[in-house]
Design a protein around this motif. Structure first.
Motif, PDB file in Angstrom:
ATOM      1  N   LYS A  13      46.078  44.635  48.017  1.00 45.16           N
ATOM      2  CA  LYS A  13      46.693  45.763  47.013  1.00 45.16           C
ATOM      3  C   LYS A  13      46.663  47.123  47.442  1.00 45.16           C
ATOM      4  CE  LYS A  13      44.620  44.239  43.480  1.00 45.16           C
ATOM      5  NZ  LYS A  13      43.716  43.076  43.573  1.00 45.16           N
ATOM      6  N   GLY A  32      41.588  49.498  39.859  1.00 44.42           N
ATOM      7  CA  GLY A  32      40.420  48.760  39.965  1.00 44.42           C
ATOM      8  C   GLY A  32      39.188  49.658  40.275  1.00 44.42           C
ATOM      9  N   TYR A  35      38.187  50.865  36.819  1.00 43.56           N
ATOM     10  CA  TYR A  35      37.337  49.979  36.309  1.00 43.56           C
ATOM     11  C   TYR A  35      35.723  50.005  36.991  1.00 43.56           C
ATOM     12  CZ  TYR A  35      40.927  48.353  33.095  1.00 43.56           C
ATOM     13  OH  TYR A  35      41.885  48.255  32.303  1.00 43.56           O
ATOM     14  N   ARG A  87      31.911  50.668  45.286  1.00 40.17           N
ATOM     15  CA  ARG A  87      32.197  49.418  46.108  1.00 40.17           C
ATOM     16  C   ARG A  87      30.987  48.357  46.406  1.00 40.17           C
ATOM     17  NH1 ARG A  87      37.431  49.963  45.337  1.00 40.17           N
ATOM     18  NH2 ARG A  87      38.222  51.971  45.578  1.00 40.17           N
ATOM     19  N   VAL A  95      31.495  44.145  37.286  1.00 43.05           N
ATOM     20  CA  VAL A  95      32.817  44.985  36.927  1.00 43.05           C
ATOM     21  C   VAL A  95      33.897  43.966  35.945  1.00 43.05           C
ATOM     22  CG1 VAL A  95      34.074  44.379  39.226  1.00 43.05           C
ATOM     23  CG2 VAL A  95      34.713  46.378  37.570  1.00 43.05           C
ATOM     24  N   SER A  96      33.820  42.705  36.417  1.00 40.40           N
ATOM     25  CA  SER A  96      34.758  41.660  35.590  1.00 40.40           C
ATOM     26  C   SER A  96      34.001  41.596  34.167  1.00 40.40           C
ATOM     27  CB  SER A  96      34.615  40.444  36.412  1.00 40.40           C
ATOM     28  OG  SER A  96      35.370  40.270  37.257  1.00 40.40           O
ATOM     29  N   SER A  99      35.314  45.070  32.460  1.00 36.99           N
ATOM     30  CA  SER A  99      36.660  45.242  32.273  1.00 36.99           C
ATOM     31  C   SER A  99      37.143  44.179  31.527  1.00 36.99           C
ATOM     32  CB  SER A  99      37.151  45.290  33.798  1.00 36.99           C
ATOM     33  OG  SER A  99      37.043  44.075  34.527  1.00 36.99           O
ATOM     34  N   ARG A 105      39.615  48.268  27.653  1.00 35.53           N
ATOM     35  CA  ARG A 105      40.672  48.178  28.309  1.00 35.53           C
ATOM     36  C   ARG A 105      41.733  49.202  27.573  1.00 35.53           C
ATOM     37  NH1 ARG A 105      40.660  44.837  32.428  1.00 35.53           N
ATOM     38  NH2 ARG A 105      42.855  45.483  32.731  1.00 35.53           N
ATOM     39  N   GLY A 125      46.655  46.948  40.370  1.00 37.27           N
ATOM     40  CA  GLY A 125      45.585  46.556  39.509  1.00 37.27           C
ATOM     41  C   GLY A 125      45.742  45.010  39.442  1.00 37.27           C
ATOM     42  N   ARG A 126      45.429  44.565  37.920  1.00 36.60           N
ATOM     43  CA  ARG A 126      45.573  43.274  37.450  1.00 36.60           C
ATOM     44  C   ARG A 126      46.705  43.034  36.621  1.00 36.60           C
ATOM     45  NH1 ARG A 126      42.042  43.566  41.066  1.00 36.60           N
ATOM     46  NH2 ARG A 126      40.554  42.258  41.378  1.00 36.60           N
ATOM     47  N   ASP A 127      46.874  44.058  35.454  1.00 35.82           N
ATOM     48  CA  ASP A 127      47.687  43.971  34.393  1.00 35.82           C
ATOM     49  C   ASP A 127      48.952  45.036  34.507  1.00 35.82           C
ATOM     50  OD1 ASP A 127      45.800  45.821  34.180  1.00 35.82           O
ATOM     51  OD2 ASP A 127      45.808  45.698  32.236  1.00 35.82           O
ATOM     52  N   MET A 128      48.889  45.714  35.637  1.00 35.87           N
ATOM     53  CA  MET A 128      49.899  46.779  35.518  1.00 35.87           C
ATOM     54  C   MET A 128      51.406  46.230  35.134  1.00 35.87           C
ATOM     55  SD  MET A 128      48.276  49.311  36.616  1.00 35.87           S
ATOM     56  CE  MET A 128      46.885  48.562  35.777  1.00 35.87           C
ATOM     57  N   ARG A 180      35.118  35.863  40.690  1.00 34.44           N
ATOM     58  CA  ARG A 180      35.751  37.159  39.957  1.00 34.44           C
ATOM     59  C   ARG A 180      37.286  36.670  39.688  1.00 34.44           C
ATOM     60  NH1 ARG A 180      36.672  42.646  41.744  1.00 34.44           N
ATOM     61  NH2 ARG A 180      36.133  42.066  44.009  1.00 34.44           N
ATOM     62  N   ASP A 184      38.821  37.068  35.960  1.00 33.40           N
ATOM     63  CA  ASP A 184      39.931  38.042  35.528  1.00 33.40           C
ATOM     64  C   ASP A 184      40.998  37.300  34.975  1.00 33.40           C
ATOM     65  OD1 ASP A 184      38.047  40.018  36.568  1.00 33.40           O
ATOM     66  OD2 ASP A 184      39.164  40.067  38.519  1.00 33.40           O
ATOM     67  N   ARG A 187      40.215  35.850  31.130  1.00 34.61           N
ATOM     68  CA  ARG A 187      39.707  36.737  29.879  1.00 34.61           C
ATOM     69  C   ARG A 187      40.850  36.608  28.773  1.00 34.61           C
ATOM     70  NH1 ARG A 187      40.015  41.858  33.787  1.00 34.61           N
ATOM     71  NH2 ARG A 187      42.318  42.156  33.546  1.00 34.61           N
TER      72      ARG A 187
HETATM   73  O1   DC Z   1      40.777  45.545  42.460  1.00 34.07           O
HETATM   74  P1   DC Z   1      39.264  45.822  42.347  1.00 34.07           P
HETATM   75  O2   DC Z   1      38.688  44.589  43.153  1.00 34.07           O
HETATM   76  O3   DC Z   1      38.839  46.742  42.860  1.00 34.07           O
HETATM   77  O4   DC Z   1      38.957  45.513  41.039  1.00 34.07           O
HETATM   78  C1   DC Z   1      37.661  45.419  40.271  1.00 34.07           C
HETATM   79  C2   DC Z   1      37.779  44.854  38.809  1.00 34.07           C
HETATM   80  O5   DC Z   1      38.196  45.381  38.118  1.00 34.07           O
HETATM   81  C3   DC Z   1      38.428  43.158  39.029  1.00 34.07           C
HETATM   82  O6   DC Z   1      37.564  42.291  39.096  1.00 34.07           O
HETATM   83  C4   DC Z   1      39.077  43.177  37.609  1.00 34.07           C
HETATM   84  C5   DC Z   1      38.901  44.640  37.164  1.00 34.07           C
HETATM   85  N1   DC Z   1      40.448  45.197  37.000  1.00 34.07           N
HETATM   86  C6   DC Z   1      41.108  44.783  35.753  1.00 34.07           C
HETATM   87  O7   DC Z   1      40.722  44.127  35.073  1.00 34.07           O
HETATM   88  N2   DC Z   1      42.272  45.360  35.512  1.00 34.07           N
HETATM   89  C7   DC Z   1      42.750  46.331  36.652  1.00 34.07           C
HETATM   90  N3   DC Z   1      44.208  46.787  36.211  1.00 34.07           N
HETATM   91  C8   DC Z   1      42.217  46.408  37.718  1.00 34.07           C
HETATM   92  C9   DC Z   1      41.059  45.874  37.948  1.00 34.07           C
END
Ligand code: DC
Length: 226
Positions: A13, A32, A35, A87, A95-96, A99, A105, A125-128, A180, A184, A187
Motif C-alpha cells: 500500500k 497506518g 495509528y 515501525r 497497534v491493532s 486502533s 477511530r 489504510g484499512r477503512d479509507m 494482525r 483488523d 473488529r
Molecule cells: O498499514 P500499517 O501496517 O502501518 O497499519 C498499522 C495498523 O494500523 C494496522 O494493523 C491497523 C491500523 N490501521 C487502521 O486500523 N486503520 C487505518 N486506516 C490504517 C491502519
C-alpha cells in the motif's frame, strides 16, 4: 480529488500510494503511520486504554505532525521524531489493539478528513474507501497471497531492523501478519474490508510499476464514465 488504497498487511500500500501520488503530483497519506504514532504515544505515556477518560484526555492533547524531507516522510509525536520507533516491534504488536478502540477511530478519522480538505491526495489504510472517504472518486483494494506478503515484510524488517530481526523466521512473520489481519478484519468499528465500489488488485505477481499502471488505467476509465 481523493484516491483511496486499502488492504491487509504488506500488500504494498505505502509503496504504491507513494508512487501513484508522485506520478499524479498528489500528496499521499499513510494512515497506518497515524495509528502507529498514536500507539507510540499511548505506550510512552502509559495510558490505560481500558480507562476511556484517561484515553480521551490523551487524545485531546496528542500532537501529530508530518514533515517531508528529500521525499521521505517523518512523523512527530508531541514534538519527538518517532519515524523509526513506530515501525518497531513494540508498536507493531500493540497497534491493532489500540486502533480498534472507537474513541481512537473517532479522533483519527476526523484528523484524516481535515488533512483531505482542499487537496488532491492518495490516502492509504484499512477503512479509507469504506468509512473515511466513502465518496472518493477512485477506490483501490490491494490483496496478495499471504506467503508473498510475509516474504516482503520479512525482507523489509531484515533491512530496516537488522539487529531486532536477527533471529526472525518467516514462520513468525507469517503468523504475526495473519494475526494482525484477522484482528483488523474482525473488529467492530471500521473493520478492514473492500468497499463495494473499489477495484481489486492482486499484487502477488506484479511489480510496483505494473500496479501503478493498472490504477492509472482505472482512473482513466472512471474519467470516461463521467
Ligand atoms: O498499514 P500499517 O501496517 O502501518 O497499519 C498499522 C495498523 O494500523 C494496522 O494493523 C491497523 C491500523 N490501521 C487502521 O486500523 N486503520 C487505518 N486506516 C490504517 C491502519
Amino acid at each position: 480529488m481523493i484516491i483511496t488504497i486499502d488492504g491487509p498487511v504488506a500488500t504494498g500500500k505505502s509503496t504504491i500510494a507513494k508512487k501513484l501520488a508522485a506520478s499524479l503530483g498528489y500528496i499521499y497519506f499513510d494512515t497506518g503511520a497515524m495509528y502507529r504514532a498514536l500507539t507510540y504515544g499511548v505506550l510512552k505515556n502509559k495510558i490505560d486504554c481500558t480507562n476511556t477518560d484517561q484515553l480521551k484526555e490523551y487524545l485531546n492533547r496528542f500532537s501529530y505532525k508530518i514533515r517531508s524531507k528529500f521525499g521521505e516522510k517523518y512523523y512527530y509525536v508531541d514534538g519527538e521524531d518517532v519515524s523509526q520507533q513506530i515501525r518497531g516491534d513494540e508498536v507493531t504488536s500493540n497497534v491493532s489493539r489500540v486502533s480498534a478502540l472507537p474513541v481512537v477511530r473517532e479522533k483519527l478519522v476526523s484528523l484524516q478528513r481535515e488533512l483531505a480538505s482542499g487537496v488532491n491526495a492518495v490516502f492509504e489504510g484499512r477503512d479509507m474507501g469504506t468509512v473515511v472517504f466513502p465518496d472518493a472518486r477512485l477506490k483501490i483494494f490491494l490483496t496478495g497471497r499471504p506467503e508473498v506478503r510475509a516474504q516482503r515484510r520479512f525482507d523489509e524488517l531484515k533491512e530496516k531492523f537488522p539487529e531486532e530481526a536477527a533471529n526472525l523466521t518467516m514462520e513468525k512473520v507469517l503468523e504475526d501478519l495473519n494475526k494482525r489481519d484477522n484482528y483488523d478484519s474482525s473488529r467492530e468499528t471500521s473493520p478492514l474490508k473492500q468497499a463495494e465500489d473499489a477495484y481489486l488488485v492482486d499484487t502477488s505477481d506484479l511489480t510496483p510499476d505494473e500496479i501503478v499502471f493498472k490504477i492509472l488505467e482505472f482512473k482513466d476509465a472512471k474519467a470516461r464514465q463521467k
